[in-house]
Design a protein around this motif. Structure first.
Motif, PDB file in Angstrom:
ATOM      1  N   VAL A  37      47.128  39.668  52.421  1.00 22.06           N
ATOM      2  CA  VAL A  37      46.532  40.753  51.625  1.00 22.06           C
ATOM      3  C   VAL A  37      46.546  40.371  50.148  1.00 22.06           C
ATOM      4  O   VAL A  37      45.553  40.570  49.436  1.00 22.06           O
ATOM      5  CB  VAL A  37      47.276  42.086  51.863  1.00 22.06           C
ATOM      6  CG1 VAL A  37      46.882  43.131  50.833  1.00 22.06           C
ATOM      7  CG2 VAL A  37      47.005  42.595  53.271  1.00 22.06           C
ATOM      8  N   LEU A  38      47.650  39.816  49.673  1.00 21.00           N
ATOM      9  CA  LEU A  38      47.740  39.409  48.274  1.00 21.00           C
ATOM     10  C   LEU A  38      46.698  38.347  47.939  1.00 21.00           C
ATOM     11  O   LEU A  38      46.051  38.400  46.889  1.00 21.00           O
ATOM     12  CB  LEU A  38      49.151  38.890  47.971  1.00 21.00           C
ATOM     13  CG  LEU A  38      49.423  38.459  46.540  1.00 21.00           C
ATOM     14  CD1 LEU A  38      49.238  39.631  45.577  1.00 21.00           C
ATOM     15  CD2 LEU A  38      50.817  37.895  46.423  1.00 21.00           C
ATOM     16  N   ILE A  39      46.490  37.390  48.819  1.00 26.61           N
ATOM     17  CA  ILE A  39      45.500  36.334  48.591  1.00 26.61           C
ATOM     18  C   ILE A  39      44.097  36.916  48.575  1.00 26.61           C
ATOM     19  O   ILE A  39      43.273  36.574  47.708  1.00 26.61           O
ATOM     20  CB  ILE A  39      45.641  35.217  49.650  1.00 26.61           C
ATOM     21  CG1 ILE A  39      46.957  34.471  49.414  1.00 26.61           C
ATOM     22  CG2 ILE A  39      44.464  34.264  49.600  1.00 26.61           C
ATOM     23  CD1 ILE A  39      47.353  33.549  50.537  1.00 26.61           C
ATOM     24  N   VAL A  40      43.778  37.820  49.499  1.00 26.80           N
ATOM     25  CA  VAL A  40      42.451  38.457  49.522  1.00 26.80           C
ATOM     26  C   VAL A  40      42.229  39.271  48.252  1.00 26.80           C
ATOM     27  O   VAL A  40      41.162  39.201  47.625  1.00 26.80           O
ATOM     28  CB  VAL A  40      42.278  39.340  50.784  1.00 26.80           C
ATOM     29  CG1 VAL A  40      41.051  40.215  50.679  1.00 26.80           C
ATOM     30  CG2 VAL A  40      42.210  38.469  52.028  1.00 26.80           C
ATOM     31  N   LEU A  41      43.239  40.029  47.833  1.00 26.81           N
ATOM     32  CA  LEU A  41      43.111  40.806  46.595  1.00 26.81           C
ATOM     33  C   LEU A  41      42.935  39.893  45.388  1.00 26.81           C
ATOM     34  O   LEU A  41      42.191  40.215  44.456  1.00 26.81           O
ATOM     35  CB  LEU A  41      44.321  41.717  46.407  1.00 26.81           C
ATOM     36  CG  LEU A  41      44.409  42.907  47.361  1.00 26.81           C
ATOM     37  CD1 LEU A  41      45.712  43.665  47.144  1.00 26.81           C
ATOM     38  CD2 LEU A  41      43.217  43.830  47.188  1.00 26.81           C
ATOM     39  N   ASP A  42      43.594  38.748  45.401  1.00 28.72           N
ATOM     40  CA  ASP A  42      43.426  37.786  44.319  1.00 28.72           C
ATOM     41  C   ASP A  42      41.993  37.289  44.256  1.00 28.72           C
ATOM     42  O   ASP A  42      41.396  37.198  43.189  1.00 28.72           O
ATOM     43  CB  ASP A  42      44.391  36.622  44.484  1.00 28.72           C
ATOM     44  CG  ASP A  42      44.202  35.565  43.411  1.00 28.72           C
ATOM     45  OD1 ASP A  42      44.377  35.907  42.219  1.00 28.72           O
ATOM     46  OD2 ASP A  42      43.867  34.421  43.751  1.00 28.72           O
ATOM     47  N   LEU A  43      41.430  36.977  45.412  1.00 26.57           N
ATOM     48  CA  LEU A  43      40.040  36.511  45.441  1.00 26.57           C
ATOM     49  C   LEU A  43      39.085  37.602  44.978  1.00 26.57           C
ATOM     50  O   LEU A  43      38.113  37.331  44.271  1.00 26.57           O
ATOM     51  CB  LEU A  43      39.683  36.021  46.849  1.00 26.57           C
ATOM     52  CG  LEU A  43      40.445  34.789  47.332  1.00 26.57           C
ATOM     53  CD1 LEU A  43      40.147  34.511  48.800  1.00 26.57           C
ATOM     54  CD2 LEU A  43      40.115  33.575  46.473  1.00 26.57           C
ATOM     55  N   CYS A  71      55.423  25.103  33.664  1.00 27.48           N
ATOM     56  CA  CYS A  71      54.257  24.603  32.948  1.00 27.48           C
ATOM     57  C   CYS A  71      52.948  24.840  33.696  1.00 27.48           C
ATOM     58  O   CYS A  71      51.922  24.287  33.329  1.00 27.48           O
ATOM     59  CB  CYS A  71      54.427  23.124  32.633  1.00 27.48           C
ATOM     60  SG  CYS A  71      54.581  22.076  34.085  1.00 27.48           S
ATOM     61  N   GLU A  72      52.955  25.627  34.756  1.00 27.05           N
ATOM     62  CA  GLU A  72      51.713  25.875  35.494  1.00 27.05           C
ATOM     63  C   GLU A  72      50.764  26.710  34.640  1.00 27.05           C
ATOM     64  O   GLU A  72      51.156  27.731  34.077  1.00 27.05           O
ATOM     65  CB  GLU A  72      52.016  26.623  36.795  1.00 27.05           C
ATOM     66  CG  GLU A  72      50.774  26.872  37.627  1.00 27.05           C
ATOM     67  CD  GLU A  72      51.077  27.610  38.923  1.00 27.05           C
ATOM     68  OE1 GLU A  72      50.139  27.776  39.704  1.00 27.05           O
ATOM     69  OE2 GLU A  72      52.220  28.014  39.148  1.00 27.05           O
ATOM     70  N   LEU A  79      44.463  38.168  40.091  1.00 22.00           N
ATOM     71  CA  LEU A  79      45.643  38.955  40.411  1.00 22.00           C
ATOM     72  C   LEU A  79      46.871  38.052  40.533  1.00 22.00           C
ATOM     73  O   LEU A  79      47.944  38.374  40.036  1.00 22.00           O
ATOM     74  CB  LEU A  79      45.416  39.733  41.713  1.00 22.00           C
ATOM     75  CG  LEU A  79      46.418  40.808  42.051  1.00 22.00           C
ATOM     76  CD1 LEU A  79      46.362  41.913  41.010  1.00 22.00           C
ATOM     77  CD2 LEU A  79      46.125  41.385  43.423  1.00 22.00           C
ATOM     78  N   ILE A  80      46.716  36.902  41.179  1.00 24.67           N
ATOM     79  CA  ILE A  80      47.771  35.890  41.233  1.00 24.67           C
ATOM     80  C   ILE A  80      47.499  34.935  40.073  1.00 24.67           C
ATOM     81  O   ILE A  80      46.636  34.067  40.156  1.00 24.67           O
ATOM     82  CB  ILE A  80      47.770  35.125  42.573  1.00 24.67           C
ATOM     83  CG1 ILE A  80      47.983  36.069  43.737  1.00 24.67           C
ATOM     84  CG2 ILE A  80      48.866  34.053  42.563  1.00 24.67           C
ATOM     85  CD1 ILE A  80      47.893  35.404  45.092  1.00 24.67           C
ATOM     86  N   ARG A  81      48.227  35.100  38.994  1.00 25.16           N
ATOM     87  CA  ARG A  81      47.960  34.324  37.791  1.00 25.16           C
ATOM     88  C   ARG A  81      48.454  32.886  37.910  1.00 25.16           C
ATOM     89  O   ARG A  81      47.907  31.986  37.301  1.00 25.16           O
ATOM     90  CB  ARG A  81      48.599  35.002  36.593  1.00 25.16           C
ATOM     91  CG  ARG A  81      47.983  36.384  36.361  1.00 25.16           C
ATOM     92  CD  ARG A  81      48.638  37.110  35.254  1.00 25.16           C
ATOM     93  NE  ARG A  81      48.113  36.583  33.997  1.00 25.16           N
ATOM     94  CZ  ARG A  81      48.627  36.881  32.828  1.00 25.16           C
ATOM     95  NH1 ARG A  81      49.668  37.674  32.743  1.00 25.16           N
ATOM     96  NH2 ARG A  81      48.106  36.387  31.728  1.00 25.16           N
ATOM     97  N   ARG A  82      49.502  32.667  38.684  1.00 23.30           N
ATOM     98  CA  ARG A  82      50.052  31.323  38.865  1.00 23.30           C
ATOM     99  C   ARG A  82      50.277  31.081  40.361  1.00 23.30           C
ATOM    100  O   ARG A  82      51.359  31.320  40.891  1.00 23.30           O
ATOM    101  CB  ARG A  82      51.353  31.195  38.080  1.00 23.30           C
ATOM    102  CG  ARG A  82      51.103  31.294  36.594  1.00 23.30           C
ATOM    103  CD  ARG A  82      52.370  31.511  35.818  1.00 23.30           C
ATOM    104  NE  ARG A  82      52.069  31.803  34.438  1.00 23.30           N
ATOM    105  CZ  ARG A  82      51.943  33.037  33.959  1.00 23.30           C
ATOM    106  NH1 ARG A  82      52.109  34.082  34.735  1.00 23.30           N
ATOM    107  NH2 ARG A  82      51.652  33.234  32.678  1.00 23.30           N
ATOM    108  N   PRO A  83      49.241  30.604  41.070  1.00 20.91           N
ATOM    109  CA  PRO A  83      49.328  30.511  42.535  1.00 20.91           C
ATOM    110  C   PRO A  83      50.394  29.540  43.032  1.00 20.91           C
ATOM    111  O   PRO A  83      51.005  29.786  44.060  1.00 20.91           O
ATOM    112  CB  PRO A  83      47.934  30.073  42.958  1.00 20.91           C
ATOM    113  CG  PRO A  83      47.320  29.478  41.743  1.00 20.91           C
ATOM    114  CD  PRO A  83      47.941  30.158  40.568  1.00 20.91           C
ATOM    115  N   GLY A  84      50.628  28.460  42.328  1.00 19.38           N
ATOM    116  CA  GLY A  84      51.651  27.513  42.780  1.00 19.38           C
ATOM    117  C   GLY A  84      53.017  28.155  42.847  1.00 19.38           C
ATOM    118  O   GLY A  84      53.756  27.994  43.816  1.00 19.38           O
TER     119      GLY A  84
END
Length: 93
Positions: A37-43, A71-72, A79-84
């Motif tokens: 859900v978080l990944i879909v919302l990020d997209l 340093c990312e 929504l996910i500002r730093r995916p790593g």
């Protein structure tokens, strides 16, 4: 090669935490579902930047601590500002 014994993990969780197979299956499903859900919302946050964003009271724009430690690069419109950093936490849940 590296082998992974799922039965050993289930036994370890049962002995140490009292979690049976059914509870572990639910926890794994719920974790995977919520990350999905978080990944879909990020997209979707790129298409709807004013709708899908963090609430102001969470102060997500205060990044001083993050930049002091990591340093990312930041993806400001997602929504996910730093995916790593975010998605690598999946294995800890």
């Amino acid at each position: 090669g590296i082998s992974f014994d799922l039965q050993g993990v289930v036994l370890l969780m049962d002995l140490t935490l009292g979690l049976g197979k059914e509870e572990l299956e639910f926890i794994c499903f719920a974790t995977g579902f919520l990350f999905g859900v978080l990944i879909v919302l990020d997209l979707l946050s790129m298409a709807f930047p004013n709708v899908l964003k963090w609430p102001e009271f969470m102060n997500v724009h205060n990044t001083q601590c993050y930049f002091d430690m990591f340093c990312e690069p930041s993806r400001d419109l997602h929504l996910i500002r730093r995916p790593g950093n975010t998605l690598s936490n999946f294995m800890y849940l």
